[in-house]
Motif scaffolding. Sequence first.
Motif, short mmCIF file in Angstrom:
data_model
loop_
_atom_site.label_atom_id
_atom_site.label_comp_id
_atom_site.label_asym_id
_atom_site.label_seq_id
_atom_site.Cartn_x
_atom_site.Cartn_y
_atom_site.Cartn_z
N TYR A 50 5.77 19.97 -23.15
CA TYR A 50 5.39 20.87 -24.23
C TYR A 50 6.39 22.01 -24.34
CZ TYR A 50 2.42 23.85 -27.10
OH TYR A 50 1.93 24.62 -28.12
N ARG A 51 6.81 22.56 -23.19
CA ARG A 51 7.79 23.65 -23.21
C ARG A 51 9.11 23.17 -23.81
NH1 ARG A 51 12.05 25.36 -21.01
NH2 ARG A 51 12.23 23.66 -19.53
N LEU A 52 9.56 21.98 -23.43
CA LEU A 52 10.81 21.46 -23.99
C LEU A 52 10.69 21.21 -25.48
CD1 LEU A 52 12.01 18.97 -21.24
CD2 LEU A 52 13.13 21.07 -21.96
N GLY A 53 9.52 20.73 -25.93
CA GLY A 53 9.31 20.52 -27.36
C GLY A 53 9.39 21.82 -28.14
N ALA A 80 0.83 -1.21 0.00
CA ALA A 80 0.00 0.00 0.00
C ALA A 80 0.86 1.26 0.00
CB ALA A 80 -0.93 -0.01 1.21
N ARG A 81 1.95 1.25 0.76
CA ARG A 81 2.83 2.42 0.81
C ARG A 81 3.55 2.64 -0.53
NH1 ARG A 81 1.91 5.87 4.66
NH2 ARG A 81 4.07 6.36 5.03
N VAL A 82 3.99 1.56 -1.15
CA VAL A 82 4.68 1.70 -2.44
C VAL A 82 3.71 2.21 -3.50
CG1 VAL A 82 5.74 0.36 -4.31
CG2 VAL A 82 6.48 0.01 -1.96
N ARG A 83 2.51 1.66 -3.53
CA ARG A 83 1.52 2.14 -4.50
C ARG A 83 1.19 3.60 -4.28
NH1 ARG A 83 -2.87 -1.87 -6.60
NH2 ARG A 83 -3.53 0.15 -7.33
N ARG A 84 1.10 4.00 -3.02
CA ARG A 84 0.79 5.40 -2.70
C ARG A 84 1.94 6.31 -3.12
NH1 ARG A 84 -2.84 8.91 -2.80
NH2 ARG A 84 -2.66 10.53 -1.26
N GLN A 85 3.17 5.86 -2.97
CA GLN A 85 4.32 6.68 -3.36
C GLN A 85 4.38 6.88 -4.87
OE1 GLN A 85 6.62 8.31 -1.58
NE2 GLN A 85 5.54 7.76 0.29
N HIS A 86 3.91 5.91 -5.64
CA HIS A 86 3.97 6.00 -7.10
C HIS A 86 2.74 6.65 -7.71
CE1 HIS A 86 7.04 2.55 -7.03
NE2 HIS A 86 7.64 3.71 -7.01
N HIS A 87 1.81 7.07 -6.87
CA HIS A 87 0.60 7.71 -7.36
C HIS A 87 0.91 9.14 -7.81
CE1 HIS A 87 -3.66 8.49 -7.72
NE2 HIS A 87 -3.50 9.60 -7.03
N ILE A 88 0.42 9.50 -8.98
CA ILE A 88 0.64 10.84 -9.52
C ILE A 88 -0.68 11.61 -9.44
CG2 ILE A 88 1.21 12.16 -11.58
CD1 ILE A 88 2.97 9.92 -12.47
N THR A 89 -0.63 12.79 -8.87
CA THR A 89 -1.83 13.62 -8.77
C THR A 89 -2.08 14.32 -10.10
OG1 THR A 89 -0.58 15.52 -8.00
CG2 THR A 89 -1.43 14.01 -6.32
N ARG A 90 -3.27 14.88 -10.24
CA ARG A 90 -3.60 15.61 -11.47
C ARG A 90 -2.67 16.80 -11.68
NH1 ARG A 90 -9.09 14.61 -13.48
NH2 ARG A 90 -10.12 13.23 -12.00
N GLU A 91 -2.34 17.48 -10.59
CA GLU A 91 -1.47 18.65 -10.70
C GLU A 91 -0.07 18.24 -11.19
OE1 GLU A 91 -3.04 17.93 -7.71
OE2 GLU A 91 -4.76 19.23 -8.11
N THR A 92 0.43 17.14 -10.66
CA THR A 92 1.74 16.65 -11.09
C THR A 92 1.72 16.25 -12.55
OG1 THR A 92 2.12 15.83 -8.85
CG2 THR A 92 3.59 15.03 -10.56
N ALA A 93 0.68 15.54 -12.96
CA ALA A 93 0.57 15.12 -14.36
C ALA A 93 0.49 16.34 -15.28
CB ALA A 93 -0.64 14.22 -14.55
N GLU A 94 -0.26 17.35 -14.88
CA GLU A 94 -0.39 18.56 -15.70
C GLU A 94 0.94 19.31 -15.79
OE1 GLU A 94 -2.04 21.33 -18.17
OE2 GLU A 94 -2.83 19.38 -17.56
N SER A 95 1.68 19.38 -14.68
CA SER A 95 2.98 20.06 -14.72
C SER A 95 3.97 19.29 -15.59
CB SER A 95 3.53 20.27 -13.32
OG SER A 95 3.87 19.04 -12.72
N ILE A 96 3.92 17.96 -15.55
CA ILE A 96 4.80 17.16 -16.42
C ILE A 96 4.45 17.39 -17.89
CG2 ILE A 96 5.35 14.79 -17.10
CD1 ILE A 96 5.10 14.03 -14.14
N ARG A 97 3.15 17.44 -18.19
CA ARG A 97 2.72 17.68 -19.58
C ARG A 97 3.16 19.06 -20.07
NH1 ARG A 97 -0.56 20.36 -22.54
NH2 ARG A 97 -1.45 21.46 -20.78
N ARG A 98 2.99 20.08 -19.21
CA ARG A 98 3.42 21.44 -19.58
C ARG A 98 4.93 21.51 -19.81
NH1 ARG A 98 1.13 24.09 -15.04
NH2 ARG A 98 -1.06 23.70 -15.23
N GLU A 99 5.69 20.85 -18.95
CA GLU A 99 7.15 20.87 -19.09
C GLU A 99 7.57 20.18 -20.38
OE1 GLU A 99 11.12 21.68 -18.21
OE2 GLU A 99 9.26 22.52 -17.45
#
Length: 128
Positions: free
Chosen positions: A74-77, A53-72
Amino acid sequence: MITREQLAVVASTAVFLAGLALVAVGAVTGEHPRVADIGVGVTLGCLPFVILARVRRQHHITRETAESIRREGYRLGLEHASRGLLTPPPVTDDGEGAPTAHVATVHHLYAVPRRSAAAQMERKQQAR
């Protein structure tokens, strides 16, 4: 909203702590050694679920994190496009027999090694 992963973390941690409490009660009082044995069994039985349960929780990505990764990304592209890093490589002529840049090299893997055409012709001639 409580998610299933959060509920799993809470439940497994609560059972784990209850097992530890049983061990402590059994060890401190000394009157009921069987309680400590049950606590050890519950604790050790629940430990893999706590870890999972702890490992699964650590690997969980929130919506905000996913959006920041997508923006980054796009910016690099855009940055790579502005610097000219996305242009195709220049076409060069490497001579006759060299693979072209537009064709991918495909390596066939066979369970039984294939013989060359010359070896097959030689086997046919020997068979006659």
